[in-house]
Design a protein around this motif. Structure first.
Motif, PDB file in Angstrom:
ATOM      1  N   LEU A 122       0.831  -1.202   0.000  1.00 42.70           N
ATOM      2  CA  LEU A 122       0.000   0.000   0.000  1.00 42.70           C
ATOM      3  C   LEU A 122       0.868   1.255   0.000  1.00 42.70           C
ATOM      4  O   LEU A 122       0.562   2.241  -0.677  1.00 42.70           O
ATOM      5  CB  LEU A 122      -0.909  -0.010   1.237  1.00 42.70           C
ATOM      6  CG  LEU A 122      -2.006   1.057   1.312  1.00 42.70           C
ATOM      7  CD1 LEU A 122      -2.945   0.972   0.124  1.00 42.70           C
ATOM      8  CD2 LEU A 122      -2.781   0.927   2.612  1.00 42.70           C
ATOM      9  N   ASN A 123       1.956   1.206   0.741  1.00 51.29           N
ATOM     10  CA  ASN A 123       2.904   2.325   0.778  1.00 51.29           C
ATOM     11  C   ASN A 123       3.525   2.558  -0.599  1.00 51.29           C
ATOM     12  O   ASN A 123       3.695   3.694  -1.043  1.00 51.29           O
ATOM     13  CB  ASN A 123       3.996   2.025   1.807  1.00 51.29           C
ATOM     14  CG  ASN A 123       4.868   3.235   2.075  1.00 51.29           C
ATOM     15  OD1 ASN A 123       4.376   4.307   2.379  1.00 51.29           O
ATOM     16  ND2 ASN A 123       6.175   3.068   1.946  1.00 51.29           N
ATOM     17  N   SER A 124       3.832   1.463  -1.279  1.00 46.49           N
ATOM     18  CA  SER A 124       4.393   1.539  -2.631  1.00 46.49           C
ATOM     19  C   SER A 124       3.393   2.169  -3.599  1.00 46.49           C
ATOM     20  O   SER A 124       3.756   2.977  -4.456  1.00 46.49           O
ATOM     21  CB  SER A 124       4.779   0.137  -3.102  1.00 46.49           C
ATOM     22  OG  SER A 124       5.248   0.169  -4.428  1.00 46.49           O
ATOM     23  N   LEU A 125       2.115   1.805  -3.457  1.00 48.61           N
ATOM     24  CA  LEU A 125       1.071   2.380  -4.305  1.00 48.61           C
ATOM     25  C   LEU A 125       0.952   3.882  -4.084  1.00 48.61           C
ATOM     26  O   LEU A 125       0.809   4.653  -5.037  1.00 48.61           O
ATOM     27  CB  LEU A 125      -0.268   1.693  -4.043  1.00 48.61           C
ATOM     28  CG  LEU A 125      -1.484   2.225  -4.829  1.00 48.61           C
ATOM     29  CD1 LEU A 125      -1.250   2.100  -6.322  1.00 48.61           C
ATOM     30  CD2 LEU A 125      -2.751   1.494  -4.418  1.00 48.61           C
ATOM     31  N   ALA A 126       1.026   4.316  -2.842  1.00 47.25           N
ATOM     32  CA  ALA A 126       0.956   5.748  -2.535  1.00 47.25           C
ATOM     33  C   ALA A 126       2.124   6.491  -3.183  1.00 47.25           C
ATOM     34  O   ALA A 126       1.952   7.590  -3.731  1.00 47.25           O
ATOM     35  CB  ALA A 126       0.967   5.960  -1.020  1.00 47.25           C
ATOM     36  N   ASP A 127       3.324   5.886  -3.137  1.00 48.99           N
ATOM     37  CA  ASP A 127       4.496   6.491  -3.784  1.00 48.99           C
ATOM     38  C   ASP A 127       4.287   6.621  -5.290  1.00 48.99           C
ATOM     39  O   ASP A 127       4.628   7.645  -5.901  1.00 48.99           O
ATOM     40  CB  ASP A 127       5.750   5.644  -3.521  1.00 48.99           C
ATOM     41  CG  ASP A 127       6.234   5.770  -2.086  1.00 48.99           C
ATOM     42  OD1 ASP A 127       5.929   6.794  -1.453  1.00 48.99           O
ATOM     43  OD2 ASP A 127       6.907   4.840  -1.606  1.00 48.99           O
ATOM     44  N   ILE A 128       3.709   5.585  -5.895  1.00 50.38           N
ATOM     45  CA  ILE A 128       3.459   5.594  -7.333  1.00 50.38           C
ATOM     46  C   ILE A 128       2.445   6.680  -7.695  1.00 50.38           C
ATOM     47  O   ILE A 128       2.605   7.390  -8.693  1.00 50.38           O
ATOM     48  CB  ILE A 128       2.975   4.211  -7.816  1.00 50.38           C
ATOM     49  CG1 ILE A 128       4.126   3.200  -7.755  1.00 50.38           C
ATOM     50  CG2 ILE A 128       2.428   4.270  -9.232  1.00 50.38           C
ATOM     51  CD1 ILE A 128       3.706   1.766  -7.964  1.00 50.38           C
ATOM     52  N   LEU A 129       1.396   6.811  -6.885  1.00 52.31           N
ATOM     53  CA  LEU A 129       0.383   7.834  -7.135  1.00 52.31           C
ATOM     54  C   LEU A 129       0.993   9.233  -7.076  1.00 52.31           C
ATOM     55  O   LEU A 129       0.652  10.105  -7.867  1.00 52.31           O
ATOM     56  CB  LEU A 129      -0.759   7.716  -6.128  1.00 52.31           C
ATOM     57  CG  LEU A 129      -1.701   6.524  -6.298  1.00 52.31           C
ATOM     58  CD1 LEU A 129      -2.700   6.460  -5.158  1.00 52.31           C
ATOM     59  CD2 LEU A 129      -2.441   6.586  -7.630  1.00 52.31           C
ATOM     60  N   LEU A 130       1.913   9.435  -6.143  1.00 57.79           N
ATOM     61  CA  LEU A 130       2.595  10.729  -6.048  1.00 57.79           C
ATOM     62  C   LEU A 130       3.446  11.000  -7.292  1.00 57.79           C
ATOM     63  O   LEU A 130       3.471  12.115  -7.810  1.00 57.79           O
ATOM     64  CB  LEU A 130       3.475  10.772  -4.795  1.00 57.79           C
ATOM     65  CG  LEU A 130       2.750  11.006  -3.468  1.00 57.79           C
ATOM     66  CD1 LEU A 130       3.677  10.765  -2.288  1.00 57.79           C
ATOM     67  CD2 LEU A 130       2.183  12.421  -3.412  1.00 57.79           C
ATOM     68  N   LYS A 131       4.127   9.965  -7.761  1.00 61.37           N
ATOM     69  CA  LYS A 131       4.947  10.120  -8.970  1.00 61.37           C
ATOM     70  C   LYS A 131       4.080  10.402 -10.191  1.00 61.37           C
ATOM     71  O   LYS A 131       4.413  11.234 -11.039  1.00 61.37           O
ATOM     72  CB  LYS A 131       5.782   8.855  -9.207  1.00 61.37           C
ATOM     73  CG  LYS A 131       6.942   8.708  -8.231  1.00 61.37           C
ATOM     74  CD  LYS A 131       7.653   7.384  -8.404  1.00 61.37           C
ATOM     75  CE  LYS A 131       8.748   7.188  -7.369  1.00 61.37           C
ATOM     76  NZ  LYS A 131       9.371   5.852  -7.460  1.00 61.37           N
ATOM     77  N   LEU A 132       2.935   9.699 -10.273  1.00 58.52           N
ATOM     78  CA  LEU A 132       2.020   9.913 -11.395  1.00 58.52           C
ATOM     79  C   LEU A 132       1.473  11.333 -11.394  1.00 58.52           C
ATOM     80  O   LEU A 132       1.403  11.975 -12.449  1.00 58.52           O
ATOM     81  CB  LEU A 132       0.855   8.917 -11.326  1.00 58.52           C
ATOM     82  CG  LEU A 132       1.094   7.514 -11.865  1.00 58.52           C
ATOM     83  CD1 LEU A 132      -0.134   6.648 -11.633  1.00 58.52           C
ATOM     84  CD2 LEU A 132       1.435   7.535 -13.350  1.00 58.52           C
ATOM     85  N   SER A 133       1.070  11.817 -10.217  1.00 58.42           N
ATOM     86  CA  SER A 133       0.514  13.169 -10.148  1.00 58.42           C
ATOM     87  C   SER A 133       1.570  14.195 -10.522  1.00 58.42           C
ATOM     88  O   SER A 133       1.295  15.172 -11.215  1.00 58.42           O
ATOM     89  CB  SER A 133      -0.049  13.449  -8.754  1.00 58.42           C
ATOM     90  OG  SER A 133       0.965  13.389  -7.782  1.00 58.42           O
ATOM     91  N   SER A 134       2.801  13.971 -10.084  1.00 58.53           N
ATOM     92  CA  SER A 134       3.905  14.871 -10.423  1.00 58.53           C
ATOM     93  C   SER A 134       4.188  14.836 -11.922  1.00 58.53           C
ATOM     94  O   SER A 134       4.397  15.872 -12.551  1.00 58.53           O
ATOM     95  CB  SER A 134       5.153  14.475  -9.644  1.00 58.53           C
ATOM     96  OG  SER A 134       6.243  15.275 -10.004  1.00 58.53           O
ATOM     97  N   LEU A 135       4.148  13.648 -12.484  1.00 55.50           N
ATOM     98  CA  LEU A 135       4.420  13.481 -13.916  1.00 55.50           C
ATOM     99  C   LEU A 135       3.329  14.129 -14.756  1.00 55.50           C
ATOM    100  O   LEU A 135       3.606  14.799 -15.748  1.00 55.50           O
ATOM    101  CB  LEU A 135       4.509  11.987 -14.252  1.00 55.50           C
ATOM    102  CG  LEU A 135       4.999  11.599 -15.647  1.00 55.50           C
ATOM    103  CD1 LEU A 135       6.396  12.128 -15.906  1.00 55.50           C
ATOM    104  CD2 LEU A 135       4.977  10.083 -15.801  1.00 55.50           C
ATOM    105  N   ASP A 136       2.070  13.952 -14.359  1.00 54.95           N
ATOM    106  CA  ASP A 136       0.949  14.528 -15.098  1.00 54.95           C
ATOM    107  C   ASP A 136       0.893  16.043 -14.963  1.00 54.95           C
ATOM    108  O   ASP A 136       0.514  16.750 -15.891  1.00 54.95           O
ATOM    109  CB  ASP A 136      -0.379  13.927 -14.623  1.00 54.95           C
ATOM    110  CG  ASP A 136      -0.531  12.470 -15.030  1.00 54.95           C
ATOM    111  OD1 ASP A 136       0.158  12.048 -15.979  1.00 54.95           O
ATOM    112  OD2 ASP A 136      -1.322  11.750 -14.405  1.00 54.95           O
ATOM    113  N   ALA A 137       1.266  16.538 -13.795  1.00 56.54           N
ATOM    114  CA  ALA A 137       1.207  17.985 -13.566  1.00 56.54           C
ATOM    115  C   ALA A 137       2.287  18.723 -14.338  1.00 56.54           C
ATOM    116  O   ALA A 137       2.067  19.833 -14.826  1.00 56.54           O
ATOM    117  CB  ALA A 137       1.353  18.281 -12.067  1.00 56.54           C
ATOM    118  N   ASN A 138       3.457  18.112 -14.479  1.00 50.52           N
ATOM    119  CA  ASN A 138       4.590  18.775 -15.145  1.00 50.52           C
ATOM    120  C   ASN A 138       4.727  18.316 -16.589  1.00 50.52           C
ATOM    121  O   ASN A 138       5.722  17.705 -16.969  1.00 50.52           O
ATOM    122  CB  ASN A 138       5.892  18.492 -14.377  1.00 50.52           C
ATOM    123  CG  ASN A 138       5.826  19.041 -12.971  1.00 50.52           C
ATOM    124  OD1 ASN A 138       5.351  20.138 -12.758  1.00 50.52           O
ATOM    125  ND2 ASN A 138       6.286  18.268 -12.009  1.00 50.52           N
TER     126      ASN A 138
END
Length: 286
Positions: A122-138
């Motif tokens: 679950l912690n790994s999924l949260a990290d991935i979601l953060l990376k995805l949001s950062s990638l989509d935003a930039n």
């Protein structure tokens, strides 16, 4: 004589009307070009073309407004996703701390280890979601810096531990081949490809090679883990798609594709005799 004059008059009139029509058509084309450059001034003229001009203007404004609304909604969704991921991380950290205490107090209880693995997942999924949001935003925020493929591979291997039984083969030419892009995002992409190979049960060898031509510089990561099923070839780069035997989230390779494309490249996969081969092409265009 009168007939000739009448014909000449008609031809002259036709010439004037055609010139006027061409001029108005060019004005409408210029109007469209100006609106594409965010100049929304519309000429005030009253003729047969005015209705068409007005319709084009209204449609263009509607498209611009719809695009702006869509962009705002996308930005909000990205913010919400990042917010959710951050909110998830806080209780996960607390749970991990509690689980570690339980482990030390009750080492004989197997269910504690199972619970820990699920929380780490679950912690790994949260990290991935953060990376995805950062990638989509930039979307247009990728850095442009030069580095060798060897530097990229070294950094990725330092950041990720392969299984002990995996043998690495890396071509010396990686030191010579230089690309331009965002070092850390591309390292993230490479790590995800390596993880994909590392997770294959039968994989005990990964080969990393490169080539260069006037059009592009390539980076090829090959493994001997059995390859990709034919029906999955066109799906593995889709977000949240995962094969039935996968224990991942179906995000890694989709993220790889997005990162590579934002760095002026493209990625493809093919099956070799014993496994899969991912090729990234970095095009030599600034």
């Amino acid at each position: 004589m009168i007939y000739i004059l009448w014909m000449l008059s008609l031809l002259f009139l036709y010439y004037i009307l055609e010139n006027k029509k061409k001029k108005r058509i060019n004005e409408i084309i210029n109007l469209i070009d100006n609106m594409k450059n965010q100049d929304y001034k519309i000429p005030i003229k009253q003729d047969d073309f005015s209705i068409l001009e007005d319709k084009i203007y209204k449609i263009f404004i509607e498209i611009v407004e719809a695009k702006e609304t869509s962009n705002k909604n996308s930005e909000k969704q990205i913010e919400y996703l990042e917010d959710i991921a951050h909110q998830i991380k806080t209780p996960i950290t607390g749970m991990l701390f509690s689980i570690e205490n339980l482990e030390s107090e009750y080492p004989e209880i197997e269910n504690i280890e199972i619970l820990k693995r699920q929380i780490l997942r679950l912690n790994s999924l949260a990290d991935i979601l953060l990376k995805l949001s950062s990638l989509d935003a930039n979307k247009d925020m990728m850095k442009k810096e030069k580095f060798s493929l060897q530097e990229l591979v070294d950094y990725a291997l330092d950041s990720f531990t392969l299984k002990k039984n995996i043998r690495l083969e890396i071509q010396d030419i990686l030191k010579e081949n230089i690309i331009c892009g965002d070092f850390y995002w591309l390292a993230e992409a490479l790590i995800n490809i390596l993880k994909n190979a590392n997770n294959r049960i039968d994989c005990n060898k990964i080969a990393i090679s490169s080539s260069k031509n006037p059009l592009y510089t390539s980076l090829v990561i090959s493994d001997n883990g059995g390859g990709v099923e034919k029906e999955n070839m066109t799906k593995i780069f889709k977000r949240f798609y995962k094969t039935p035997d996968s224990d991942g989230f179906g995000i890694g390779l989709a993220m790889v594709k997005t990162i590579v494309e934002k760095n002026n490249g493209e990625i493809s996969v093919r099956n070799t005799e014993n496994g899969a081969s991912f090729e990234i092409k970095f095009y030599n265009v600034t």
